[in-house]
Every structure is written in C-alpha cells, then in structure tokens.
Design a protein around this motif. Sequence first.
Motif, PDB file in Angstrom:
ATOM      1  N   ILE A 120     -21.080   8.616  -1.108  1.00 29.73           N
ATOM      2  CA  ILE A 120     -22.122   7.597  -1.029  1.00 29.73           C
ATOM      3  C   ILE A 120     -23.454   8.262  -1.359  1.00 29.73           C
ATOM      4  O   ILE A 120     -23.893   9.176  -0.655  1.00 29.73           O
ATOM      5  CB  ILE A 120     -22.179   6.943   0.366  1.00 29.73           C
ATOM      6  CG1 ILE A 120     -20.825   6.301   0.713  1.00 29.73           C
ATOM      7  CG2 ILE A 120     -23.295   5.920   0.442  1.00 29.73           C
ATOM      8  CD1 ILE A 120     -20.752   5.763   2.138  1.00 29.73           C
ATOM      9  N   THR A 121     -24.100   7.804  -2.408  1.00 29.52           N
ATOM     10  CA  THR A 121     -25.376   8.359  -2.849  1.00 29.52           C
ATOM     11  C   THR A 121     -26.462   7.306  -2.703  1.00 29.52           C
ATOM     12  O   THR A 121     -26.301   6.175  -3.154  1.00 29.52           O
ATOM     13  CB  THR A 121     -25.296   8.820  -4.317  1.00 29.52           C
ATOM     14  OG1 THR A 121     -24.223   9.743  -4.464  1.00 29.52           O
ATOM     15  CG2 THR A 121     -26.587   9.491  -4.759  1.00 29.52           C
ATOM     16  N   VAL A 122     -27.562   7.687  -2.062  1.00 33.91           N
ATOM     17  CA  VAL A 122     -28.676   6.767  -1.818  1.00 33.91           C
ATOM     18  C   VAL A 122     -29.953   7.383  -2.360  1.00 33.91           C
ATOM     19  O   VAL A 122     -30.229   8.568  -2.128  1.00 33.91           O
ATOM     20  CB  VAL A 122     -28.846   6.465  -0.312  1.00 33.91           C
ATOM     21  CG1 VAL A 122     -30.018   5.516  -0.081  1.00 33.91           C
ATOM     22  CG2 VAL A 122     -27.566   5.883   0.263  1.00 33.91           C
ATOM     23  N   THR A 137     -24.663   3.988   6.476  1.00 33.69           N
ATOM     24  CA  THR A 137     -23.668   3.268   5.677  1.00 33.69           C
ATOM     25  C   THR A 137     -22.275   3.845   5.911  1.00 33.69           C
ATOM     26  O   THR A 137     -21.288   3.103   6.065  1.00 33.69           O
ATOM     27  CB  THR A 137     -24.020   3.330   4.188  1.00 33.69           C
ATOM     28  OG1 THR A 137     -25.321   2.776   3.986  1.00 33.69           O
ATOM     29  CG2 THR A 137     -23.018   2.556   3.355  1.00 33.69           C
ATOM     30  N   ALA A 138     -22.186   5.178   5.927  1.00 31.14           N
ATOM     31  CA  ALA A 138     -20.890   5.812   6.177  1.00 31.14           C
ATOM     32  C   ALA A 138     -20.372   5.479   7.573  1.00 31.14           C
ATOM     33  O   ALA A 138     -19.181   5.180   7.765  1.00 31.14           O
ATOM     34  CB  ALA A 138     -21.029   7.328   6.011  1.00 31.14           C
ATOM     35  N   ASP A 152      -6.945   2.440   9.828  1.00 34.66           N
ATOM     36  CA  ASP A 152      -7.825   3.493  10.344  1.00 34.66           C
ATOM     37  C   ASP A 152      -7.527   4.796   9.586  1.00 34.66           C
ATOM     38  O   ASP A 152      -6.848   5.685  10.091  1.00 34.66           O
ATOM     39  CB  ASP A 152      -7.600   3.676  11.850  1.00 34.66           C
ATOM     40  CG  ASP A 152      -8.584   4.665  12.454  1.00 34.66           C
ATOM     41  OD1 ASP A 152      -9.565   5.019  11.743  1.00 34.66           O
ATOM     42  OD2 ASP A 152      -8.385   5.087  13.597  1.00 34.66           O
ATOM     43  N   ASN A 153      -8.025   4.870   8.356  1.00 36.07           N
ATOM     44  CA  ASN A 153      -7.754   6.072   7.552  1.00 36.07           C
ATOM     45  C   ASN A 153      -9.022   6.628   6.893  1.00 36.07           C
ATOM     46  O   ASN A 153      -8.963   7.284   5.869  1.00 36.07           O
ATOM     47  CB  ASN A 153      -6.704   5.759   6.474  1.00 36.07           C
ATOM     48  CG  ASN A 153      -7.210   4.741   5.457  1.00 36.07           C
ATOM     49  OD1 ASN A 153      -8.169   4.027   5.716  1.00 36.07           O
ATOM     50  ND2 ASN A 153      -6.522   4.672   4.331  1.00 36.07           N
ATOM     51  N   VAL A 154     -10.168   6.333   7.508  1.00 33.53           N
ATOM     52  CA  VAL A 154     -11.440   6.813   6.960  1.00 33.53           C
ATOM     53  C   VAL A 154     -12.124   7.699   7.988  1.00 33.53           C
ATOM     54  O   VAL A 154     -12.282   7.318   9.155  1.00 33.53           O
ATOM     55  CB  VAL A 154     -12.361   5.634   6.582  1.00 33.53           C
ATOM     56  CG1 VAL A 154     -13.717   6.161   6.114  1.00 33.53           C
ATOM     57  CG2 VAL A 154     -11.708   4.792   5.504  1.00 33.53           C
ATOM     58  N   SER A 155     -12.548   8.856   7.553  1.00 26.13           N
ATOM     59  CA  SER A 155     -13.318   9.770   8.406  1.00 26.13           C
ATOM     60  C   SER A 155     -14.503  10.299   7.614  1.00 26.13           C
ATOM     61  O   SER A 155     -14.448  10.405   6.380  1.00 26.13           O
ATOM     62  CB  SER A 155     -12.448  10.931   8.904  1.00 26.13           C
ATOM     63  OG  SER A 155     -11.902  11.645   7.803  1.00 26.13           O
ATOM     64  N   ILE A 156     -15.589  10.619   8.324  1.00 22.26           N
ATOM     65  CA  ILE A 156     -16.793  11.141   7.667  1.00 22.26           C
ATOM     66  C   ILE A 156     -16.597  12.627   7.405  1.00 22.26           C
ATOM     67  O   ILE A 156     -16.452  13.417   8.336  1.00 22.26           O
ATOM     68  CB  ILE A 156     -18.031  10.885   8.539  1.00 22.26           C
ATOM     69  CG1 ILE A 156     -18.238   9.374   8.725  1.00 22.26           C
ATOM     70  CG2 ILE A 156     -19.267  11.510   7.894  1.00 22.26           C
ATOM     71  CD1 ILE A 156     -19.399   9.021   9.645  1.00 22.26           C
ATOM     72  N   LEU A 157     -16.592  12.991   6.149  1.00 21.55           N
ATOM     73  CA  LEU A 157     -16.358  14.383   5.770  1.00 21.55           C
ATOM     74  C   LEU A 157     -17.623  15.211   5.897  1.00 21.55           C
ATOM     75  O   LEU A 157     -17.597  16.347   6.376  1.00 21.55           O
ATOM     76  CB  LEU A 157     -15.833  14.445   4.321  1.00 21.55           C
ATOM     77  CG  LEU A 157     -15.372  15.812   3.813  1.00 21.55           C
ATOM     78  CD1 LEU A 157     -14.198  16.319   4.644  1.00 21.55           C
ATOM     79  CD2 LEU A 157     -14.970  15.696   2.344  1.00 21.55           C
ATOM     80  N   SER A 158     -18.748  14.675   5.481  1.00 22.47           N
ATOM     81  CA  SER A 158     -20.021  15.403   5.588  1.00 22.47           C
ATOM     82  C   SER A 158     -21.171  14.420   5.674  1.00 22.47           C
ATOM     83  O   SER A 158     -21.153  13.382   5.016  1.00 22.47           O
ATOM     84  CB  SER A 158     -20.219  16.333   4.382  1.00 22.47           C
ATOM     85  OG  SER A 158     -20.373  15.584   3.190  1.00 22.47           O
ATOM     86  N   LYS A 159     -22.147  14.756   6.515  1.00 15.37           N
ATOM     87  CA  LYS A 159     -23.365  13.965   6.647  1.00 15.37           C
ATOM     88  C   LYS A 159     -24.499  14.670   5.911  1.00 15.37           C
ATOM     89  O   LYS A 159     -24.497  15.893   5.761  1.00 15.37           O
ATOM     90  CB  LYS A 159     -23.737  13.776   8.120  1.00 15.37           C
ATOM     91  CG  LYS A 159     -22.786  12.871   8.887  1.00 15.37           C
ATOM     92  CD  LYS A 159     -23.306  12.662  10.296  1.00 15.37           C
ATOM     93  CE  LYS A 159     -22.401  11.697  11.066  1.00 15.37           C
ATOM     94  NZ  LYS A 159     -22.929  11.452  12.438  1.00 15.37           N
TER      95      LYS A 159
END
Length: 250
Positions: A120-122, A137-138, A152-159
């Motif tokens: 996700i690019t902002v 957003t993430a 339930d298969n989404v996790s935040i990889l990096s902030k």
Amino acid sequence: MKETISLKELFQILRKRFWLIILITVIVSTASAVVSYFILTPVYESKTQLLVNQAKSEQQLYDSTEIQTNIQLINTYNVIIKSPVILEKVKDGLKLNKTVEDLNNQIKVSSATNSQVVEITVQDTSKKIANQIANETAKVFQEEIVKIMNIDNVSILSKDEVVANAAPVKPKPLINIGLGVLIGLILGVGLSLLMEYLDNTLKTEQDIENILDLPVIGVVTNIKDVPKPTNVSRPDVAARVTQRGETYGS
C-alpha cells in the motif's frame, strides 16, 4: 531556405543563431528550476506491506494449492482496500478533512507477480499524514476483511515509520532542470530553423547562387561618400592664386 539542407548548411544555421538557442535554453531551464524549488509543493510517500497467508501451526505443512489460492485472492483484495467500505473507516479513524475520492486518489495498491505480499503506497504533501493513512488503511483492511469475506489470512508485514529528514518523492528539481535544458535546446533549434525558413532575403553571393542556381559574374560594392576637403594648404596652389590676383590688379 531550400526544401532540403545538407549537414553543413544545418551546422551553419545553428552557428549563426547559436545565441538564440542558448538564450532559450537558459530561460526554460531557469523557469523549470524556479517552479521546482519555489512553486510546486513537495509530496511525500509512505509504504505499508501486507502478507496474504493463513497462519500455520508447527505441525502443518505449506500447501501449494492454498498458496495459489491466496495469490488469486490478492486481485480481489487490491480492489477491496480502495473501496469506500475501507476508506470511510480510515477517514473517520484519522478524522481527515478529505473525501473518500481524495483518499482513493492518494492510495496505490500493488503486488508483484506470484507474490503474496500486497504493498500500500500513499502520497501526501505531509509526511506524517501519508504515514498515518498507509498504516491505518492496512490496519482497517486487516480487521474488515474477516467480516467481508470470512477469511482470516491477512497480516501486516511492515509498517511505515516517520523519518524526520525524509526527502519528497516529487518534484525532482534536478530531473526537471535536465528536462528544461532538453526542451530549451529543442525549442531553440526549432525556432532557428523556422526563422531561417521564413527569411527570404539575399545577403551574400552564395545565397544568389543557391536560390537562383546562377553564377555570380559581378558584384557592386557599397561605396561610402568621401568627404570633400575644407582647407587647401598646398603652397603651389596658393602662390598661383596670388600671382593671378596681382596680374589682374595691375
């Protein structure tokens, strides 16, 4: 100017109007620098990565079929991330004075081919706001996708983290100045050729031979007026005048 010109003639035209080409190049490149440094507002960029993958226990092995399914779901996720369902919650959570359409235009969602990572690019004029939108957003998508698709298969990889001395992604002054120099050269050369094409005057003997295809057999030079002498100081002339005066007087 003839319909076609040789390389030598082209070089002569450019050399004759070299000052014009340099002047236009300097003006355009200077204008580009002024606009880049003093007029355009800097835009900053933040990125957050999501991993689409079901959590596994230590005893479970990765299933290639399930991985392929996750990859196929990413295209759907990319659309959902920018949907009003997600962006409305992002807007309310951050209390942004923006519309959902504004947020949609600021956010770009991408993923590499056959990759389970969604990026996700902002972009925003404020580095802090861009960072908050990307991370929020993430977070909202991770929470809402369970309700939307019951998966339930989404996790935040990096902030994304706010960096104090972060450089803006645009404008890029050096690139803009380089483009200004290139555009200035093109405009200068084009204007020089146009001026030469519209110039129908004959200035040299070579122009006559080239246009009329006739040999030059004579040239009338420009003779300047020679000023007449005002004082005569020759002694022999003065003596003759004196003698004649005496003769007539006697």
